[in-house]
Design a protein around this motif. Sequence first.
Motif, PDB file in Angstrom:
ATOM      1  N   THR B  49     -11.432  54.937 -11.803  1.00  0.00           N
ATOM      2  CA  THR B  49     -10.573  53.911 -12.398  1.00  0.00           C
ATOM      3  C   THR B  49      -9.364  53.641 -11.514  1.00  0.00           C
ATOM      4  N   ILE B  57     -10.563  46.542 -13.870  1.00  0.00           N
ATOM      5  CA  ILE B  57     -10.141  47.828 -14.437  1.00  0.00           C
ATOM      6  C   ILE B  57     -11.001  48.224 -15.646  1.00  0.00           C
ATOM      7  N   ILE B 246       2.611  55.060 -20.239  1.00  0.00           N
ATOM      8  CA  ILE B 246       2.147  54.883 -21.614  1.00  0.00           C
ATOM      9  C   ILE B 246       3.319  54.384 -22.426  1.00  0.00           C
ATOM     10  N   THR B 251      -0.855  50.552 -22.539  1.00  0.00           N
ATOM     11  CA  THR B 251      -0.933  51.487 -21.433  1.00  0.00           C
ATOM     12  C   THR B 251      -1.410  50.757 -20.187  1.00  0.00           C
ATOM     13  N   TRP B 253      -3.488  51.181 -17.553  1.00  0.00           N
ATOM     14  CA  TRP B 253      -4.508  52.185 -17.239  1.00  0.00           C
ATOM     15  C   TRP B 253      -4.654  52.457 -15.747  1.00  0.00           C
ATOM     16  N   LEU B 256      -1.714  54.393 -14.407  1.00  0.00           N
ATOM     17  CA  LEU B 256      -1.698  55.723 -15.052  1.00  0.00           C
ATOM     18  C   LEU B 256      -2.733  56.634 -14.402  1.00  0.00           C
ATOM     19  N   MET B 257      -3.924  56.092 -14.153  1.00  0.00           N
ATOM     20  CA  MET B 257      -4.962  56.909 -13.537  1.00  0.00           C
ATOM     21  C   MET B 257      -4.605  57.242 -12.082  1.00  0.00           C
TER      22      MET B 257
END
Lengths: 316, 288
Positions: B49, B57, B246, B251, B253, B256-257
């Motif tokens: 991701t 995404i 978050i 979020t 993503w 974050l990943m």
Amino acid sequence: MTETSSSLPTLSRTRPREITPRQRLYRRLRPYLYLLPAILCFVVWIYEPLARAFMLSFQQWNLLPTTPKVWIGLENYRNIFALPKFWQALANTWYYLLGLLPLAVALPLAIAIFTQDLPARSRNLYRALIFVPMIVPPVVGAAVWRWLLDSNHGIVNLALQGLGLEPVGFLSNASIALWTITFITGWKLIGFSTLILAAANASIDEALIEAARLDGATRWEIVRDIRLPLLSPTILLLVLMVVLLGAQWSFAYIHVLTEGGPLGATTNIYYLLWQFGFGSLSVGWSSASAVILFVGFGLLAMALFALKARFSFHDD
Amino acid sequence: MTIDATLPGAMPRPARRARPARWEAGIGHGLMILTALICVFPIYWMIVTSLRPENAIFSTRLWPDTASLENYAYALRAVPIRQMLVNTFIVSFTVTVIQLVTGILAGYAFARWRFRGSALFFGAIALTWLVPLQVVMIPNYLLVSRLGMIDTLGALILPHVASAFAIMLLAQSMRSFPSEVIEAARMDGASHAHILWQVIVPNLRGTLASLAILIFISTWNEYFWPLLLSRTPENSVVQIGLQMFITSEGTQWGPLMAASTMASLPILLIYLVLQRQVIASFMKSGLR
């Protein structure tokens, strides 16, 4: 065996000079000096705070230096015991443990026994893979599972929909969220427990197994009558670890994934302490529940230790 | 035993030495592959991701068709991840070194000398793991605040200056250290400090290395204590930084990943290189 000779005066001929009182004093203090840094750390950061938490549990205070602490005796305890939230958190803690035991003890036990005869090469590969969750930072684990389980775009729900099923609110459904968090906590531990049990299993004397086999024991009988009893000290050790630390390990997952919700459904006693202390700034309540937690788990630990001591006789 | 007689076809079992039937090995492999997938797939998915461009995404392809570092660039711009990684490294490294030193000193005291109160001290150290951090968090927080150390790296290090596990493990391995070697050094007039640092410590390299790995990884992964103390991202560790992606609005993503991958990369690298030692040191922590 040889240590008795070290104290004999005959050996000290290389150090003939007399020792001054000062040196003697140093010699007596020396062990304590070596221990000092460690002991200081534990006194300052664990034992003194423990006593202080005990004192704070009889007081009312909101963590602000400007407001005075008020001594209110057992009022905090009375309030907490009257609070449905406390009992909910206690029940949740129990469910966490109940859910963790199969994941972190029973399943690894089955895996360890089932895979003992696999060739060393593939076994090592499996070992390396199942251990990965153990070393990944808990917050990373939480973030990744949040993504996997997302109700709109998470791959787990997309897969469920692909199979024609309804998407599941893994983290938003009050009756499921607790089990989701439990699963993630267990996910982290599977590899670790499996390795511990596999090591214990591998150290069982093969001659015992062979003898039983010659006597015509079935595979299941060997597991039930030889392996399980011999593994029981290790199993108990893991149960002990899970019971004493399991709910604690779930903190990061709860905090990142649900913040104790929905409606307190995933709040366990450790998370409740955090909410009391740093959410609602009620130091007294947080400290009182800390004392209850400490005493409760202390008693539980003693009981489990006693049990473990009894079972450990099997070894000899 | 009685069941055995009723079993159909008393198989020629005895001659077979620990060789399972083929179907049993098959089940074993199947079970292990399933477990391994559950354990590793989330981490794989995180990396995949993190490498996807923003428009892909939500793709469910198991392989990223077009790899892009967009998410990493964004994450580094949005949050001071680089500084946080440096901070995390400083804290983990310092804690590792200090815990080894205090552990070596205390372990030597327990292993070498008999002194008044030694059992009491040992018990007090062993019992510290019964005190969860959540129980002492408020007094500890107050102490840090009295020291004026809120939002500093020093406060993240101080409570971890000593660990019961390191002390007990080192005391144990020093007790089993061959006493002839120590006696020989004593005869040559070596001081205790010399024996400890020049004779024992070099010989305990293996134990110390696996202990160091364990301490480094668990300090790197620590979340609760930094969460209490952190105020600004610049003075915080990377585990705290992750949460900034978050938000209540949703979020991010991809970033974050990417940030999660960066936060676990050092640990995963250590694991790739020292896999056996890492597993061994974690097992030592459980097998006592």
